[in-house]
Design a protein around this motif. Structure first.
Motif, short mmCIF file in Angstrom:
data_model
loop_
_atom_site.label_atom_id
_atom_site.label_comp_id
_atom_site.label_asym_id
_atom_site.label_seq_id
_atom_site.Cartn_x
_atom_site.Cartn_y
_atom_site.Cartn_z
N THR A 1 -6.61 6.02 -4.45
CA THR A 1 -7.45 7.08 -3.92
C THR A 1 -6.82 8.42 -4.23
O THR A 1 -5.65 8.50 -4.64
CB THR A 1 -7.61 6.96 -2.39
OG1 THR A 1 -6.33 7.16 -1.78
CG2 THR A 1 -8.18 5.62 -1.98
N GLY A 2 -7.54 9.50 -4.03
CA GLY A 2 -7.01 10.84 -4.24
C GLY A 2 -6.62 11.05 -5.69
O GLY A 2 -7.40 10.78 -6.60
N ALA B 1 -7.21 7.96 -7.95
CA ALA B 1 -8.51 7.29 -7.88
C ALA B 1 -8.76 6.45 -9.13
O ALA B 1 -8.53 6.89 -10.24
CB ALA B 1 -9.62 8.32 -7.72
N TYR C 1 0.86 -1.17 0.00
CA TYR C 1 0.00 0.00 0.00
C TYR C 1 0.90 1.23 0.00
O TYR C 1 1.64 1.47 0.95
CB TYR C 1 -0.90 -0.04 1.24
CG TYR C 1 -2.00 0.98 1.24
CD1 TYR C 1 -3.07 0.87 0.37
CD2 TYR C 1 -1.97 2.06 2.11
CE1 TYR C 1 -4.09 1.79 0.37
CE2 TYR C 1 -2.98 2.99 2.12
CZ TYR C 1 -4.05 2.86 1.24
OH TYR C 1 -5.05 3.79 1.24
N GLY D 1 -2.33 10.96 -2.56
CA GLY D 1 -3.25 9.84 -2.55
C GLY D 1 -2.52 8.55 -2.28
O GLY D 1 -1.37 8.54 -1.83
N SER D 2 -3.20 7.45 -2.56
CA SER D 2 -2.61 6.14 -2.28
C SER D 2 -2.87 5.19 -3.44
O SER D 2 -3.76 5.41 -4.25
CB SER D 2 -3.20 5.58 -1.00
OG SER D 2 -4.59 5.37 -1.16
N THR E 1 1.50 5.30 -0.14
CA THR E 1 0.89 6.58 0.16
C THR E 1 1.85 7.67 -0.27
O THR E 1 3.00 7.68 0.18
CB THR E 1 0.60 6.71 1.66
OG1 THR E 1 -0.16 5.59 2.09
CG2 THR E 1 -0.16 7.97 1.97
#
Length: 178
Positions: free
Chosen positions: A139-140, A143, A106, A116-117, A108
Motif C-alpha cells: 500500500t502507499g 502499492a 507485514y 506504506g506497507s 510498515t
C-alpha cells in the motif's frame, strides 16, 4: 411539443460541447517520480528483536497455537539505529511441525522517501540462516508491489540479541489495473 424537442436538442448539444471543451482545455497529468515510475526498487532493512527482561531463548510451537511477533525495523544492524517502521507477523503451524501453509510478515515503513506497507509471505520456512520470501502486495508508496524478500541472520553479540537483515527487491506494474 416542438419546443420540448428544441430544448432537448439544445441540452444534448451543450453537454456534448462541454465534454469536448473539457477534453481539449484540461491540463495533462504530470509524471510523478513515485516508485511506480521505476521498474525496480531495492531496500535493505533490519528487524530488531524485542528486548524483554527475561527473553525466552527458544519458542516452542504447538499444533494448536500460533506464534505472533512484532519487531522494530531499523536502518542499520544496531538496535540504536534509526527506527523506520515495524514488522509484524504470525506463524500458524501444521500438525507437529513449525512449517506452515500460512506464514505472513507485514512490514510498515514511514520515512521521508517511503510511506506504506508490504505483505510478505513465506510458503516454505526452513531452519537455515537465509530464507527467501515472496512480496505479495503493498500500500502507499509500495502499492501493487511484487518481488523477493531475503531474510538472514545479522551478526550480533549473541543469538538472542542478533537482528535479522531484510533485503527487498520490489517491482511495480507499468499500469495500475482498473
Amino acid at each position: 411539443m416542438m419546443t420540448s424537442k428544441i430544448i432537448f436538442f439544445a441540452a444534448v448539444s451543450a453537454a456534448t460541447l462541454a465534454v469536448i471543451l473539457l477534453a481539449v482545455v484540461s491540463p495533462l497529468p504530470k509524471k510523478s517520480q513515485s516508485t511506480r515510475s521505476r521498474p525496480w526498487l531495492a531496500l535493505s532493512l533490519y528487524m530488531q528483536p524485542p528486548h524483554l527482561p527475561n527473553p525466552r531463548r527458544e519458542a516452542t510451537l504447538h499444533a494448536n497455537s500460533a506464534f505472533i511477533f512484532q519487531h522494530k525495523l531499523t536502518e542499520g544492524p544496531k538496535n540504536t539505529s534509526r527506527v523506520i517502521g515495524k514488522a509484524r507477523g504470525f506463524i500458524v503451524p501444521i500438525e507437529h511441525s513449525a512449517l506452515s501453509a500460512f506464514n505472513i510478515i507485514y512490514l510498515t515503513l514511514d520515512t521521508p522517501e517511503y510511506s506504506g506497507s508490504l505483505s510478505v509471505e513465506a510458503k516454505q520456512v526452513g531452519h537455515g540462516t537465509r530464507e527467501e520470501l515472496t512480496v505479495v502486495g503493498g500500500t502507499g508508496s509500495f502499492a501493487f508491489a511484487r518481488g523477493l524478500a531475503v531474510l538472514s541472520q545479522a551478526e550480533g553479540p549473541s543469538l538472542a540479541d542478533a537482528a535479522y537483515h531484510l533485503t527487498l527487491r520490489l517491482r511495480f506494474p507499468g499500469a495500475i489495473p482498473g
